[in-house]
Scaffold this motif. Sequence first.
Motif, PDB file in Angstrom:
ATOM      1  N   SER A  87     -19.578   5.646  -1.295  1.00 37.33           N
ATOM      2  CA  SER A  87     -18.220   6.119  -1.010  1.00 37.33           C
ATOM      3  C   SER A  87     -17.287   4.940  -0.709  1.00 37.33           C
ATOM      4  O   SER A  87     -16.114   4.953  -1.077  1.00 37.33           O
ATOM      5  N   ILE A 147     -13.335   3.180  -1.937  1.00 41.87           N
ATOM      6  CA  ILE A 147     -12.307   2.606  -1.056  1.00 41.87           C
ATOM      7  C   ILE A 147     -11.976   1.181  -1.534  1.00 41.87           C
ATOM      8  O   ILE A 147     -10.806   0.809  -1.652  1.00 41.87           O
ATOM      9  N   TYR A 202       0.705  -3.235   4.885  1.00 40.17           N
ATOM     10  CA  TYR A 202      -0.372  -2.291   4.567  1.00 40.17           C
ATOM     11  C   TYR A 202      -1.734  -2.962   4.652  1.00 40.17           C
ATOM     12  O   TYR A 202      -2.665  -2.447   5.304  1.00 40.17           O
ATOM     13  N   ARG A 235      -2.793  -3.521   8.169  1.00 39.10           N
ATOM     14  CA  ARG A 235      -3.285  -2.280   8.788  1.00 39.10           C
ATOM     15  C   ARG A 235      -4.693  -1.934   8.307  1.00 39.10           C
ATOM     16  O   ARG A 235      -5.518  -1.428   9.071  1.00 39.10           O
ATOM     17  N   VAL A 236      -4.945  -2.169   7.015  1.00 37.41           N
ATOM     18  CA  VAL A 236      -6.288  -1.889   6.481  1.00 37.41           C
ATOM     19  C   VAL A 236      -7.328  -2.684   7.268  1.00 37.41           C
ATOM     20  O   VAL A 236      -8.375  -2.160   7.659  1.00 37.41           O
ATOM     21  N   GLN A 279      -7.594  -1.370  10.910  1.00 37.07           N
ATOM     22  CA  GLN A 279      -8.157  -0.030  11.045  1.00 37.07           C
ATOM     23  C   GLN A 279      -9.542   0.092  10.413  1.00 37.07           C
ATOM     24  O   GLN A 279     -10.093   1.189  10.352  1.00 37.07           O
ATOM     25  N   PRO A 313     -13.111   0.445  10.510  1.00 33.68           N
ATOM     26  CA  PRO A 313     -14.007   0.780  11.616  1.00 33.68           C
ATOM     27  C   PRO A 313     -15.158  -0.221  11.771  1.00 33.68           C
ATOM     28  O   PRO A 313     -15.767  -0.300  12.835  1.00 33.68           O
TER      29      PRO A 313
END
Lengths: 240, 240
Positions: free
Chosen positions: B90, B94, B147, B150-151, B154, B156
């Motif tokens: 998955s 991304i 952007y 932020r990627v 954020q 995880p």
Amino acid sequence: MPYELYYWDGLQGRGEFVRLALEEAGADYVDVTREANGMAAMMRFLKSRTESQIPFAPPFLKDGDLIVSHVANILLYLGPKLGLAPEQESLRFIANGLQLTITDFVAEVHDTHHPLSTNLYYEDQKEAAKQRSADFIEHRIPKFMGYFERVLEQNPDGRKHAVGSQLSYVDLSLFQIFEGLRYAFPRATKRFSEQYPALTALHDAVGQRPNIRKYLASDRRLDFNESGVFRHYPELDQDS
Amino acid sequence: MPYELYYWDGLQGRGEFVRLALEEAGADYVDVTREANGMAAMMRFLKSRTESQIPFAPPFLKDGDLIVSHVANILLYLGPKLGLAPEQESLRFIANGLQLTITDFVAEVHDTHHPLSTNLYYEDQKEAAKQRSADFIEHRIPKFMGYFERVLEQNPDGRKHAVGSQLSYVDLSLFQIFEGLRYAFPRATKRFSEQYPALTALHDAVGQRPNIRKYLASDRRLDFNESGVFRHYPELDQDS
């Protein structure tokens, strides 16, 4: 659980390439921004400061917990699930490459009416748009459409499909480009059926598929309009 | 058999995103057009009337019989083979989505100096280029770089990487964009390290990796120049 497609409401735009695949396959999906509170839901994802998978822009597709963004990536993901990708793995990279050429072409179509900035109105960049459109009609349409025609002609599995011997999402996207160009540039595309016979045959065959026909006749298919990628501004069109 | 990379000689261009991945992995590859008769070999593929997998444009990669075209598609293909893609399937979608956002950004970088036509010289579209570049510096650099920042923030798995907890081809491409913007727009990028601390840290970390350092110091890494995507025209640059 249905697929959730997130895209601007009120236009076909880039979302339409995904819709055509979902519709052809008869997949269960929600076009989120056409539902109540859908726009707010979309903006929450785009502006999230916590979400780990943030799309840069619509369209994006949510399947359970996974968020997949960009048309070609969504189709790469959905293709095998919807029976719209080649079986052979190597051909999937060919399909993806073709879809990315379509992506580039769509960006150029957009730039015919917005050559200077997406933050300015068309009216404020009309002179540049005329120059860009003239170049697009003279050089870029023949380059891209000529390429796709050759792809069909040189497909070892036959000229009915862009890749392999079965319908794929690439064929559906070529249908959409053909439709869109004819809408936006009726003069420049007047001779398409002589110039691009294999693409014309593909376009006509896709348009006759039962699920596509049903979709095109439904309320779910919006008309082309001047908010989308393919816009009809007569002053940008000319004979090819 | 070595991978064969086909791209225009004399510039970094879009081929550079692929080279960085091949170099980081220490992969065996040939940069075909830098070899004798390489350009002729590339043109044969582009103009072939019989080949079943015809690229629209360079770069493309040949691996045995398979020809993969478009940067993001090449990296999607190579990533797992070179150990530069996330393990989890998955997350590969991304990574591909991020790479496609990078692709879009690169196209916009190109359009700063060629807003009207790729068939005209820069000098013949300089006024439009100034308008487009001003818009690019004011709106598009902050939108894209904000952007990507932020990627990283954020993610995880930590802000050291764009996706997952390991280096991927996306990180290498972000390095290249950072380098390229600083070359093309030294004034507009002056405050990058304050504005985008996570991207700056990523850029610096990539630049210190042994294989990347070796590559950057080698003859194989061409300097940025005014034939590439990132061009330094002082008249297009301004403080942000």
